[in-house]
Design an enzyme around this catalytic site. Structure first.
Site, PDB file in Angstrom:
ATOM      1  CB  SER A   1      -0.793   0.208   1.133  1.00  0.00           C
ATOM      2  OG  SER A   1      -1.491   1.261   1.600  1.00  0.00           O
TER       3      SER A   1
ATOM      4  CE  LYS B   1      -1.591  -4.653   3.248  1.00  0.00           C
ATOM      5  NZ  LYS B   1      -1.934  -5.961   2.782  1.00  0.00           N
TER       6      LYS B   1
ATOM      7  CE1 TYR C   1      -4.262  -3.252   5.641  1.00  0.00           C
ATOM      8  CE2 TYR C   1      -3.624  -0.731   5.439  1.00  0.00           C
ATOM      9  CZ  TYR C   1      -3.971  -2.312   4.583  1.00  0.00           C
ATOM     10  OH  TYR C   1      -3.809  -2.216   3.581  1.00  0.00           O
TER      11      TYR C   1
HETATM   12  P1  NAD Z   1     -10.852  -7.369   0.837  1.00  0.00           P
HETATM   13  O1  NAD Z   1     -11.335  -7.617   2.399  1.00  0.00           O
HETATM   14  O2  NAD Z   1     -12.106  -6.831   0.205  1.00  0.00           O
HETATM   15  O3  NAD Z   1     -10.470  -8.663   0.540  1.00  0.00           O
HETATM   16  C1  NAD Z   1      -9.478  -9.421   1.303  1.00  0.00           C
HETATM   17  C2  NAD Z   1     -10.045 -10.748   1.313  1.00  0.00           C
HETATM   18  O4  NAD Z   1      -9.007 -11.613   2.026  1.00  0.00           O
HETATM   19  C3  NAD Z   1     -11.286 -10.980   1.879  1.00  0.00           C
HETATM   20  O5  NAD Z   1     -12.356 -11.813   1.132  1.00  0.00           O
HETATM   21  C4  NAD Z   1     -11.159 -11.845   2.968  1.00  0.00           C
HETATM   22  O6  NAD Z   1     -12.426 -12.665   3.440  1.00  0.00           O
HETATM   23  C5  NAD Z   1      -9.928 -12.664   2.717  1.00  0.00           C
HETATM   24  N1  NAD Z   1      -8.894 -12.719   3.943  1.00  0.00           N
HETATM   25  C6  NAD Z   1      -8.641 -12.054   5.004  1.00  0.00           C
HETATM   26  N2  NAD Z   1      -7.661 -12.743   6.103  1.00  0.00           N
HETATM   27  C7  NAD Z   1      -7.810 -14.093   5.475  1.00  0.00           C
HETATM   28  C8  NAD Z   1      -7.155 -15.188   5.826  1.00  0.00           C
HETATM   29  N3  NAD Z   1      -6.274 -15.442   7.011  1.00  0.00           N
HETATM   30  N4  NAD Z   1      -7.180 -16.251   5.136  1.00  0.00           N
HETATM   31  C9  NAD Z   1      -8.029 -16.366   3.935  1.00  0.00           C
HETATM   32  N5  NAD Z   1      -8.721 -15.245   3.425  1.00  0.00           N
HETATM   33  C10 NAD Z   1      -8.481 -14.168   4.206  1.00  0.00           C
HETATM   34  O7  NAD Z   1      -9.763  -6.245   0.624  1.00  0.00           O
HETATM   35  P2  NAD Z   1      -9.229  -5.696  -0.589  1.00  0.00           P
HETATM   36  O8  NAD Z   1      -9.628  -4.248  -0.585  1.00  0.00           O
HETATM   37  O9  NAD Z   1      -9.640  -6.242  -1.767  1.00  0.00           O
HETATM   38  O10 NAD Z   1      -7.584  -5.592  -0.458  1.00  0.00           O
HETATM   39  C11 NAD Z   1      -6.820  -6.601  -0.925  1.00  0.00           C
HETATM   40  C12 NAD Z   1      -5.430  -6.513  -0.403  1.00  0.00           C
HETATM   41  O11 NAD Z   1      -5.042  -5.107  -0.858  1.00  0.00           O
HETATM   42  C13 NAD Z   1      -5.379  -6.413   1.208  1.00  0.00           C
HETATM   43  O12 NAD Z   1      -4.027  -7.001   1.295  1.00  0.00           O
HETATM   44  C14 NAD Z   1      -5.354  -5.023   1.332  1.00  0.00           C
HETATM   45  O13 NAD Z   1      -4.393  -4.536   2.608  1.00  0.00           O
HETATM   46  C15 NAD Z   1      -4.618  -4.311   0.088  1.00  0.00           C
HETATM   47  N6  NAD Z   1      -4.818  -3.120  -0.285  1.00  0.00           N
HETATM   48  C16 NAD Z   1      -6.091  -2.551  -0.297  1.00  0.00           C
HETATM   49  C17 NAD Z   1      -6.338  -1.261  -0.396  1.00  0.00           C
HETATM   50  C18 NAD Z   1      -7.839  -0.699  -0.356  1.00  0.00           C
HETATM   51  O14 NAD Z   1      -7.776   0.458  -0.337  1.00  0.00           O
HETATM   52  N7  NAD Z   1      -8.732  -1.588  -0.891  1.00  0.00           N
HETATM   53  C19 NAD Z   1      -5.288  -0.330  -0.637  1.00  0.00           C
HETATM   54  C20 NAD Z   1      -4.127  -0.874  -0.507  1.00  0.00           C
HETATM   55  C21 NAD Z   1      -3.732  -2.113  -0.089  1.00  0.00           C
HETATM   56  C1  WQD Z   2      -9.767   9.301   1.065  1.00  0.00           C
HETATM   57  C2  WQD Z   2     -10.014  10.957   1.427  1.00  0.00           C
HETATM   58  C3  WQD Z   2     -10.510  11.233   3.850  1.00  0.00           C
HETATM   59  C4  WQD Z   2     -14.186   9.501   3.958  1.00  0.00           C
HETATM   60  C5  WQD Z   2      -7.049   4.556   3.390  1.00  0.00           C
HETATM   61  C6  WQD Z   2      -6.106   3.710   4.140  1.00  0.00           C
HETATM   62  C7  WQD Z   2      -5.000   3.342   3.292  1.00  0.00           C
HETATM   63  C8  WQD Z   2      -5.173   2.684   2.158  1.00  0.00           C
HETATM   64  C9  WQD Z   2      -6.544   3.341   1.460  1.00  0.00           C
HETATM   65  C10 WQD Z   2      -4.940   0.360   2.287  1.00  0.00           C
HETATM   66  C11 WQD Z   2      -9.372  11.319   2.793  1.00  0.00           C
HETATM   67  C12 WQD Z   2     -11.662  11.692   2.686  1.00  0.00           C
HETATM   68  C13 WQD Z   2     -13.126   9.837   3.385  1.00  0.00           C
HETATM   69  C14 WQD Z   2     -15.428  10.376   4.002  1.00  0.00           C
HETATM   70  C15 WQD Z   2     -13.775  12.041   3.345  1.00  0.00           C
HETATM   71  N1  WQD Z   2      -5.654   1.363   2.359  1.00  0.00           N
HETATM   72  N2  WQD Z   2     -12.912  11.182   3.271  1.00  0.00           N
HETATM   73  N3  WQD Z   2     -14.896  11.602   4.087  1.00  0.00           N
HETATM   74  O1  WQD Z   2      -7.269   7.852   3.816  1.00  0.00           O
HETATM   75  O2  WQD Z   2      -6.158   7.493   1.427  1.00  0.00           O
HETATM   76  O3  WQD Z   2      -6.447   5.661   2.849  1.00  0.00           O
HETATM   77  O4  WQD Z   2      -7.422   3.413   2.266  1.00  0.00           O
HETATM   78  O5  WQD Z   2      -3.854   0.029   2.433  1.00  0.00           O
HETATM   79  O6  WQD Z   2      -4.003   2.552   4.141  1.00  0.00           O
HETATM   80  O7  WQD Z   2      -5.655   4.606   5.341  1.00  0.00           O
HETATM   81  O8  WQD Z   2      -8.552   6.677   1.930  1.00  0.00           O
HETATM   82  O9  WQD Z   2     -10.982   6.606   1.338  1.00  0.00           O
HETATM   83  O10 WQD Z   2     -10.459   6.655   3.683  1.00  0.00           O
HETATM   84  O11 WQD Z   2      -9.945   8.616   2.185  1.00  0.00           O
HETATM   85  O12 WQD Z   2     -13.792  13.339   3.438  1.00  0.00           O
HETATM   86  O13 WQD Z   2     -16.462  10.041   4.640  1.00  0.00           O
HETATM   87  O14 WQD Z   2     -11.200  11.190   1.507  1.00  0.00           O
HETATM   88  O15 WQD Z   2     -10.162  12.133   4.698  1.00  0.00           O
HETATM   89  O16 WQD Z   2      -8.853  12.493   2.349  1.00  0.00           O
HETATM   90  P1  WQD Z   2      -7.025   7.009   2.709  1.00  0.00           P
HETATM   91  P2  WQD Z   2     -10.101   7.346   2.313  1.00  0.00           P
END
Ligand code: NAD
Ligand code: WQD
Length: 344
Positions: free
Chosen positions: A126, A157, A153
């Site tokens: 991330s 990562k 969290y």
């Molecule tokens: P998500 O929660 O939709 O998907 C994660 C999946 O993993 C879920 O289906 C959950 O049931 C499964 N899971 C969790 N723990 C598990 C375990 N121990 N064994 C088997 N399955 C398990 O999340 P997402 O948004 O699709 O994110 C996917 C990956 O990307 C994650 O590693 C997350 O940290 C990373 N990521 C997400 C974002 C975001 O904003 N969505 C941003 C950066 C990184």
């Molecule tokens: C985006 C912008 C808020 C909600 C998070 C995790 C990060 C990553 C991505 C996984 C910000 C603003 C939001 C609302 C708002 N995930 N906001 N009103 O903060 O970039 O990151 O998700 O790795 O680790 O921290 O994403 O979508 O929460 O916010 O004004 O109701 O929207 O302040 O500026 P963020 P977000």
């Protein structure tokens, strides 16, 4: 054709990636414990691809169960590891749960991969690892310094990346691609799969679409007094389908290119920063829906502005996130309307 194991494959990004992998001809086995997703997602994937991926309801932290999956599918050539808990706020409340799940899953997976001589892993990291980059590092490239994590969290990562590097140092056969995602948004254009947030959404776009659908009275904009052109925070919103395609490129590179580094890191973003207020306006313009919102105080721990320099991924992976924001926002709205059964 080659089989890819997708952990967390019924989740948001994993399901979109499974679709793109299958459409490129890969066989896919999903491992997911359904802790944050539904088994129905498999139907959505089938609706798009015409085929159900293989599925195992297994916890990645369970060595024996994971070992059984690798025994059952000896043709696995690579793993994409999405499975993790991802709610920042919850990780502050339950750090041990996050460390156990996110660290334990990766360690177990790497052990089982080694046992079965599977040497390729793509890992979901991330942009959170960069924290708030200083002005010299905006847009942020892969050489920007990693900063102390703001949540358990985020720390998982960073530690996961270190675990991968340490193991790759010890085991020269292991190859890893670390993908640092910026802010994934949107849904498959078919609206057969999309994001299913649990409870009240913490992320911006699900809150926007739920507000537009009438589930929430108004969106709260967290701060308009930041040092940005309109005072609201800036992020790099990347379409989940573009993001999914980057994983297919990353796997393709691992399977075909010999002279790559053992551990490669790529920022996955659009290269364009968009403010919260700009995103609201773009949503209204794309959908024609008026979005009620209020400006409130800053959210604790928010980064002021961050967006990617995705040049390395553009060049080395031959990939670009180029879906127009209008189409991305329309896909999210189409998905929200479908799950809320809202007629046009
Ligand atoms: P998500 O929660 O939709 O998907 C994660 C999946 O993993 C879920 O289906 C959950 O049931 C499964 N899971 C969790 N723990 C598990 C375990 N121990 N064994 C088997 N399955 C398990 O999340 P997402 O948004 O699709 O994110 C996917 C990956 O990307 C994650 O590693 C997350 O940290 C990373 N990521 C997400 C974002 C975001 O904003 N969505 C941003 C950066 C990184
Ligand atoms: C985006 C912008 C808020 C909600 C998070 C995790 C990060 C990553 C991505 C996984 C910000 C603003 C939001 C609302 C708002 N995930 N906001 N009103 O903060 O970039 O990151 O998700 O790795 O680790 O921290 O994403 O979508 O929460 O916010 O004004 O109701 O929207 O302040 O500026 P963020 P977000």
């Amino acid at each position: 054709m080659s089989r890819i194991l997708v952990t967390g494959g019924t989740g948001y990004i994993g399901s979109h990636t499974t679709v793109e992998l299958m459409q490129e001809g890969y066989d896919v086995t999903i491992v997911d414990n359904l802790s944050n997703s539904s088994i129905d997602v498999l139907d959505g994937i089938e609706a798009i691809t015409g085929k159900k991926p293989e599925f195992a309801n297994v916890d990645c932290g369970n060595f024996m169960d994971l070992d059984n999956v690798f025994r059952q599918y000896p043709d696995i050539v690579g793993v994409i590891h999405f499975a993790a808990s991802k709610a920042v706020g919850e990780s502050v409340e339950k750090p041990l749960m996050y460390y156990r799940n996110n660290l334990g899953s990766l360690v177990t997976l790497l052990e089982v991969m080694k046992l079965h001589q599977v040497h390729n892993i793509v890992f979901s990291s991330s942009c959170t690892v960069y924290g708030q980059p200083d002005k010299d590092h905006l847009p942020v490239d892969e050489t920007a310094p990693i900063q102390k994590a703001l949540s358990p969290y985020g720390n998982t990562k960073q530690i996961n990346e270190e675990i991968i590097r340490d193991e790759a140092h010890a085991d020269k056969q292991l190859h890893a691609t670390i993908l640092r995602y910026f802010n994934p948004i949107g849904a498959h254009p078919s609206a057969a799969i999309g994001e299913l947030p649990n409870g009240v959404p913490q992320n911006l776009l699900p809150y926007v679409t739920q507000t537009a659908a009438g589930l929430r009275p108004e969106l709260r904009v967290f701060g308009n007094d930041y040092n940005t052109p309109d005072g609201s925070c800036i992020r790099d919103y990347i379409y989940v389908v573009d993001l999914a395609k980057a994983h297919v490129k990353a796997i393709g590179r691992m399977l075909t290119v010999e002279d790559r580094e053992q551990v490669e890191v790529f920022n996955l973003g659009t290269g364009k920063g968009v403010s919260v207020l700009e995103l609201i306006r773009a949503f209204e313009a794309a959908t024609g829906v008026k979005l009620p919102y209020v400006i409130v105080g800053r959210r604790e721990g928010d980064i002021e502005q961050v967006w990617a320099k995705p040049d390395k991924a553009n060049k080395v992976l031959g990939w670009k996130a180029d879906t127009p924001i209008r189409d991305v926002l329309l896909s999210a709205w189409k998905w929200e309307k479908k799950i809320r059964k809202i007629e046009d």
